[in-house]
Scaffold this motif. Structure first.
Motif, PDB file in Angstrom:
ATOM      1  N   ALA A 128       0.780  -1.227  -0.132  1.00  0.00           N
ATOM      2  CA  ALA A 128       0.110   0.112  -0.101  1.00  0.00           C
ATOM      3  C   ALA A 128       0.804   1.263  -0.018  1.00  0.00           C
ATOM      4  CB  ALA A 128      -1.112   0.059   1.455  1.00  0.00           C
ATOM      5  N   THR A 129       1.807   1.194   0.748  1.00  0.00           N
ATOM      6  CA  THR A 129       2.652   2.460   0.956  1.00  0.00           C
ATOM      7  C   THR A 129       3.497   2.788  -0.528  1.00  0.00           C
ATOM      8  OG1 THR A 129       4.707   1.265   1.793  1.00  0.00           O
ATOM      9  CG2 THR A 129       3.137   2.140   3.313  1.00  0.00           C
ATOM     10  N   TRP A 130       3.851   1.499  -1.071  1.00  0.00           N
ATOM     11  CA  TRP A 130       4.424   1.666  -2.523  1.00  0.00           C
ATOM     12  C   TRP A 130       3.545   2.618  -3.550  1.00  0.00           C
ATOM     13  CZ3 TRP A 130       6.396  -4.163  -2.920  1.00  0.00           C
ATOM     14  CH2 TRP A 130       7.288  -4.219  -2.163  1.00  0.00           C
ATOM     15  N   ARG A 131       2.362   2.185  -3.644  1.00  0.00           N
ATOM     16  CA  ARG A 131       1.319   2.779  -4.303  1.00  0.00           C
ATOM     17  C   ARG A 131       1.322   4.422  -3.834  1.00  0.00           C
ATOM     18  NH1 ARG A 131      -1.612  -2.274  -3.004  1.00  0.00           N
ATOM     19  NH2 ARG A 131      -1.418  -3.406  -4.837  1.00  0.00           N
ATOM     20  N   ASP A 132       1.037   4.433  -2.674  1.00  0.00           N
ATOM     21  CA  ASP A 132       1.371   5.947  -2.204  1.00  0.00           C
ATOM     22  C   ASP A 132       2.458   6.683  -2.616  1.00  0.00           C
ATOM     23  OD1 ASP A 132      -0.031   8.144  -0.219  1.00  0.00           O
ATOM     24  OD2 ASP A 132       2.087   7.871   0.260  1.00  0.00           O
ATOM     25  N   THR A 133       3.923   6.022  -2.506  1.00  0.00           N
ATOM     26  CA  THR A 133       4.798   6.678  -2.956  1.00  0.00           C
ATOM     27  C   THR A 133       4.812   7.121  -4.213  1.00  0.00           C
ATOM     28  OG1 THR A 133       6.024   5.796  -0.792  1.00  0.00           O
ATOM     29  CG2 THR A 133       7.661   6.579  -2.713  1.00  0.00           C
ATOM     30  N   LEU A 134       4.382   6.248  -5.207  1.00  0.00           N
ATOM     31  CA  LEU A 134       4.552   6.393  -6.595  1.00  0.00           C
ATOM     32  C   LEU A 134       3.349   7.482  -6.944  1.00  0.00           C
ATOM     33  CD1 LEU A 134       5.468   5.619  -9.457  1.00  0.00           C
ATOM     34  CD2 LEU A 134       3.079   4.217  -9.324  1.00  0.00           C
ATOM     35  N   GLN A 135       2.522   7.658  -6.297  1.00  0.00           N
ATOM     36  CA  GLN A 135       1.380   9.033  -6.736  1.00  0.00           C
ATOM     37  C   GLN A 135       2.230  10.210  -6.026  1.00  0.00           C
ATOM     38  OE1 GLN A 135      -2.100   7.845  -4.418  1.00  0.00           O
ATOM     39  NE2 GLN A 135      -2.953   6.605  -6.037  1.00  0.00           N
ATOM     40  N   ARG A 136       2.953  10.212  -4.967  1.00  0.00           N
ATOM     41  CA  ARG A 136       3.491  11.221  -4.327  1.00  0.00           C
ATOM     42  C   ARG A 136       4.518  11.842  -5.435  1.00  0.00           C
ATOM     43  NH1 ARG A 136       3.099  12.776   1.188  1.00  0.00           N
ATOM     44  NH2 ARG A 136       1.520  11.357   2.297  1.00  0.00           N
ATOM     45  N   ILE A 137       5.501  10.958  -5.915  1.00  0.00           N
ATOM     46  CA  ILE A 137       6.727  11.355  -6.618  1.00  0.00           C
ATOM     47  C   ILE A 137       6.250  11.665  -8.216  1.00  0.00           C
ATOM     48  CG2 ILE A 137       8.221  10.123  -5.440  1.00  0.00           C
ATOM     49  CD1 ILE A 137       8.505   7.783  -7.438  1.00  0.00           C
TER      50      ILE A 137
END
Length: 397
Positions: free
Chosen positions: A42-51
Motif C-alpha cells: 500500500a505504501t509503494w502505491r502511495d509513494t508512486l503517487q507522491r513522486i
C-alpha cells in the motif's frame, strides 16, 4: 517455547501472529515491525503517487537541472544499501556516473572520494537526524559549493527536511509519515526511500512496475510466510545473501536485517554470485542458509544459476531461499524454498528486487521470534533507532 512454535492447526504463521490483540503484539515486541513489513504494498502505491505528483516532479526535475556531472547517493546503515540498489538503476537510465558513498566515509574522506563537481548529492534517510547526515551536508555546502543536494526522507520534522529550507542548493522530498518506521529496524522505510529516489527517473518509473512489485509482495504474504518461518525454525547459525547489480544492495540489506534482528546470533555475509567462489564459499557450512536474489537480466541469470547448481552439487549449505522470476527447478534441492515473482516489462529489475528485500525482512523477523527476541527492539542496550550523537571532529557546525 518460542512464539513461532505456537502454531495454528493450519500452520498459518501470519494469521497466528496477527490474531493476537494489539496489546499482546506490543508485549511480544513485534507489533511495529510486522505492521511495517505488511504495509509495504500500500505504501509503494502511495509513494508512486507522491513522486508523480506535479510538485514532486518539478522538484526532482530541478534537482537534475542543470545536468550534474556526477550523482552520489549517500546515507548510513540501511540507507547506504538503498544507494547501492539505486546506483546501477539510475546510471543506466540517466546516463551519468552514479555511485553510492556512505555518509561516514564522506564525513571523514570527502576530499578523496567525492567526484569532481558539479554534482548532485542525494541523501537517503528515514529520520534525517543521524549525526553524520547534516554534518556531511554542512561540510559540502561550505567546502564543495558546486554540489547541490536532494534529501529523500520519511520524517518531515527531521534535520534534513527542516534545516535547509532557505538553502537554494538543497531541496527535500518527504514521504508519508507512515513510512517513518517506529521499529528499530528499517523495513517499509527502506523500500519506500528506494522508490522515492527512483522518482528521479520521472515517467520512466511506471505504475505497472510498482503494481507488479506490490502484487509480488502480497503473494509472499499470502503464500510463502509459512515456508519462510519453517526455514527460520531450522538450526541456522549463519546466512549468506547473494545478489548481482542492484540486488547486491538488497543482499547487503538482507544480511543486516538478520544480524540486527537476531542480535548477532546469526552471523551473516553478503556477496555477489560470482564473488562467492573467491574464498567466501568457505563460509557456506551445514548450518548456513543461502538466500539468493536472482536477476531479471538474461545475460546475468546463467551465472547465478550455475553458482546455485554448484552449491547443490557440492552439498554446501543448510538450504536455499531463492527469489526471482521463473526459477529453474534444477537450481533447487530438497528442503529449499522458491519464491517465484512475476516480471514487469517496463522496469524488469524493480519487482524482483523489492520481493527479495521483503522475503529477507520476513526471514529475519521469523528467526528473531524463533530465538525469543523482539523484532521491534532487538539488541536492546546496544542499538538505538537513530544513532546517538557523537563528536564531529572538524566538521562544519
Amino acid at each position: 517455547m518460542s512464539s513461532l512454535h505456537k502454531k495454528t492447526k493450519e500452520n498459518d504463521t501470519l494469521a497466528m501472529l496477527l490474531e493476537k490483540p494489539a496489546e499482546a503484539q506490543q508485549a511480544a515486541g513485534y507489533a511495529d515491525t510486522l505492521r511495517e513489513i505488511l504495509q509495504q504494498p500500500a505504501t509503494w502505491r502511495d509513494t508512486l503517487q507522491r513522486i508523480h505528483a506535479p510538485t514532486a516532479q518539478s522538484l526532482l526535475a530541478n534537482a537534475l537541472d542543470p545536468r550534474p556531472a556526477h550523482l552520489v547517493l549517500t546515507g548510513s546503515g540501511s540507507s547506504i544499501y538503498i544507494g547501492e540498489c539505486l546506483a546501477p538503476l539510475l546510471q543506466a537510465s540517466l546516463g551519468i556516473p552514479v555511485q553510492a558513498i556512505a555518509a561516514g566515509t564522506l564525513l571523514t574522506h570527502w576530499r578523496s572520494v567525492l567526484p569532481p563537481g558539479p554534482g548532485l548529492l542525494v541523501s537517503l534517510a528515514r529520520s534525517g537526524d543521524s549525526p553524520e547526515s547534516a554534518a556531511v551536508v554542512n561540510t559540502l555546502l561550505s567546502e564543495a559549493p558546486a554540489w547541490r543536494h536532494l534529501f529523500v526522507t520519511c520524517n518531515a520534522e527531521g534535520k534534513l527536511a527542516t534545516h535547509y529550507r532557505d538553502e537554494p542548493r538543497a531541496s527535500a522530498l518527504v514521504l508519508d509519515e507512515c513510512t517513518n518506521d517506529r521499529s528499530l529496524v528499517m523495513t517499509s522505510s527502506f523500500t519506500n526511500l528506494l522508490l522515492g529516489a527512483l522518482g528521479l527517473l520521472g515517467d520512466a518509473l511506471t505504475a505497472d512496475a510498482v503494481e507488479q512489485a506490490a502484487a509480488n509482495a502480497q503473494g509472499i504474504f499470502d503464500q510463502h510466510v509459512d515456508a519462510i518461518a519453517a526455514l527460520a525454525r531450522r538450526d541456522m547459525h549463519a546466512a549468506v545473501y547473494l545478489g548481482s547489480g542492484a540486488a547486491f544492495g538488497a543482499a547487503r540489506e538482507g544480511a543486516l536485517k538478520m544480524l540486527e534482528m537476531t542480535g548477532g546470533k546469526v552471523v551473516t555475509m553478503a556477496e555477489t554470485f560470482l564473488g562467492l567462489r573467491h574464498g567466501p564459499m568457505s563460509f557456506v557450512h551445514p548450518h548456513t542458509l543461502v538466500v539468493a536474489m536472482l536477476s531479471a537480466d538474461p545475460a546475468v541469470r546463467p551465472y547465478e544459476c550455475d553458482l546455485l547448481r554448484e552449491l547443490s552439487r557440492k552439498q554446501l549449505g543448510m538450504a536455499k531461499l531463492v527469489v526471482g522470476d521463473d526459477i529453474p527447478a534444477d537450481v533447487l534441492s530438497a528442503g529449499d524454498v522458491a519464491i517465484n515473482t512475476s516480471p514487469s516489462a517496463s522496469n524488469p529489475d524493480i519487482p524482483p528486487l523489492l520481493a527479495g528485500v521483503v522475503a529477507a525482512q520476513l526471514l529475519a523477523f521469523c528467526r528473531c521470534l524463533e530465538l525469543g527476541g523482539k523484532p521491534d527492539a532487538p539488541s536492546e542496550g546496544v542499538l538505538t533507532r537513530v544513532v546517538e550523537d557523537f563528536a564531529l571532529h572538524g566538521a562544519m557546525p
